[in-house]
Design a protein around this motif. Structure first.
Motif, PDB file in Angstrom:
ATOM      1  N   PRO A 206      -9.680  10.179  16.356  1.00  0.00           N
ATOM      2  CA  PRO A 206      -8.804   9.472  17.174  1.00  0.00           C
ATOM      3  C   PRO A 206      -9.552   8.019  17.501  1.00  0.00           C
ATOM      4  O   PRO A 206      -8.898   7.017  17.793  1.00  0.00           O
ATOM      5  CB  PRO A 206      -8.535  10.105  18.502  1.00  0.00           C
ATOM      6  N   ARG A 207     -10.865   7.946  17.612  1.00  0.00           N
ATOM      7  CA  ARG A 207     -11.600   6.502  17.903  1.00  0.00           C
ATOM      8  C   ARG A 207     -11.487   5.755  16.731  1.00  0.00           C
ATOM      9  O   ARG A 207     -11.376   4.659  17.199  1.00  0.00           O
ATOM     10  CB  ARG A 207     -13.136   7.091  18.185  1.00  0.00           C
ATOM     11  N   GLN A 208     -11.378   6.443  15.453  1.00  0.00           N
ATOM     12  CA  GLN A 208     -11.275   5.401  14.489  1.00  0.00           C
ATOM     13  C   GLN A 208      -9.967   4.839  14.492  1.00  0.00           C
ATOM     14  O   GLN A 208      -9.745   3.686  14.216  1.00  0.00           O
ATOM     15  CB  GLN A 208     -11.585   6.094  13.223  1.00  0.00           C
ATOM     16  N   SER A 209      -8.880   5.772  14.756  1.00  0.00           N
ATOM     17  CA  SER A 209      -7.321   5.332  14.870  1.00  0.00           C
ATOM     18  C   SER A 209      -7.234   4.093  15.857  1.00  0.00           C
ATOM     19  O   SER A 209      -6.504   2.981  15.602  1.00  0.00           O
ATOM     20  CB  SER A 209      -6.613   6.425  15.258  1.00  0.00           C
ATOM     21  N   GLN A 210      -7.915   4.152  17.017  1.00  0.00           N
ATOM     22  CA  GLN A 210      -7.909   3.223  18.133  1.00  0.00           C
ATOM     23  C   GLN A 210      -8.336   1.991  17.578  1.00  0.00           C
ATOM     24  O   GLN A 210      -7.922   0.773  17.682  1.00  0.00           O
ATOM     25  CB  GLN A 210      -8.706   3.786  19.462  1.00  0.00           C
ATOM     26  N   LYS A 211      -9.679   2.132  16.854  1.00  0.00           N
ATOM     27  CA  LYS A 211     -10.199   0.876  16.262  1.00  0.00           C
ATOM     28  C   LYS A 211      -9.332   0.186  15.394  1.00  0.00           C
ATOM     29  O   LYS A 211      -9.188  -0.880  15.290  1.00  0.00           O
ATOM     30  CB  LYS A 211     -11.835   1.267  15.737  1.00  0.00           C
TER      31      LYS A 211
ATOM     32  N   GLY B 227       2.014   2.181  10.630  1.00  0.00           N
ATOM     33  CA  GLY B 227       1.653   3.357  10.137  1.00  0.00           C
ATOM     34  C   GLY B 227       0.485   4.470  11.067  1.00  0.00           C
ATOM     35  O   GLY B 227      -0.165   5.152  10.530  1.00  0.00           O
ATOM     36  N   VAL B 228       0.395   3.582  12.382  1.00  0.00           N
ATOM     37  CA  VAL B 228      -0.505   4.355  13.148  1.00  0.00           C
ATOM     38  C   VAL B 228       0.574   5.069  14.358  1.00  0.00           C
ATOM     39  O   VAL B 228       1.501   4.548  14.760  1.00  0.00           O
ATOM     40  CB  VAL B 228      -1.356   3.087  13.714  1.00  0.00           C
ATOM     41  N   SER B 229      -0.017   6.245  15.161  1.00  0.00           N
ATOM     42  CA  SER B 229       0.656   6.709  15.964  1.00  0.00           C
ATOM     43  C   SER B 229       0.404   5.899  17.372  1.00  0.00           C
ATOM     44  O   SER B 229       0.003   4.874  17.560  1.00  0.00           O
ATOM     45  CB  SER B 229       0.128   8.180  16.457  1.00  0.00           C
TER      46      SER B 229
END
Length: 217
Positions: A4-9, A40-42
């Motif tokens: 999830p931290r990578q998604s946020q970044k 394409g990100v939540s």
């Protein structure tokens, strides 16, 4: 499973790049659901990225909506003052600490950028790469961090000053003067050349803004 931290970044970087490339311009509204679909990100990392960008003053509130912030005249002046000092310091330190290979990269950039003189958008991207290379050549991580913050705010400028007639050629000559001073190890000359470069860019932007006001009247 993606961290999830990578998604946020990734969400933060994607939105920042979209603002920097003027896909989203000052005054444009950013909608969480639309951003999630585009990239394409939540929605959760998108929401967290928007909150982070608002904290950094890159986004502002318009009622309940978040829009890309804009800079007024005072903010623009303040930004260029800080940018001139920090960029000048980076050039001074680069003249002292840059490796021969780093100087060669700057020289190669000068030659490559000549082909972009009639393409303001491409030249603007090349200009950012050129300045980033000088920042890195300063070999001062804290200065690089501060310059990154300054350049994030520069993304709030809706147009590039390189679009002004003659500014592209002038910019390349100013870049050449900066690199020559760095290559010679002359910190004072490098500082002055880069300060003068930022000052010339500011003058050009003020003229562009004045022309827009005149056209609107």
């Amino acid at each position: 499973m993606q961290d999830p931290r990578q998604s946020q970044k990734d969400a933060y970087a994607l939105i920042l790049e979209a603002i920097d490339s003027h896909l989203y311009k000052p005054g444009d509204r950013l909608v969480e659901s639309e951003l999630a679909e585009r990239f394409g990100v939540s929605r959760t990392p998108i929401r967290e990225a928007l909150q982070r960008l608002e904290t950094q003053s890159l986004l502002t509130r318009d009622g309940r909506s978040l829009i890309v912030a804009s800079l007024d005249h005072s903010q623009l002046s303040e930004l260029y003052v800080v940018r001139g000092e920090l960029e000048g310091l980076a050039a001074r330190l680069a003249a002292r600490h840059a490796a021969p290979e780093e100087v060669r990269v700057l020289q190669d950039m000068l030659e490559a950028d000549k082909r972009l003189i009639n393409d303001p958008s491409a030249l603007s991207r090349a200009n950012r790469r050129f300045h980033k290379q000088i920042h890195l050549a300063s070999h001062n991580r804290y200065l690089v961090q501060q310059l990154d913050l300054v350049h994030r705010s520069m993304a709030l400028l809706a147009t590039t000053s390189l679009a002004a007639e003659g500014r592209g050629a002038q910019t390349l000559q100013e870049h050449a003067d900066i690199v020559a001073a760095i290559a010679a190890g002359d910190g004072d000359a490098a500082y002055k050349a880069l300060r003068d470069h930022i000052s010339a860019a500011f003058v050009t932007r003020l003229k562009l803004d004045a022309a827009k006001v005149e056209a609107a009247e």
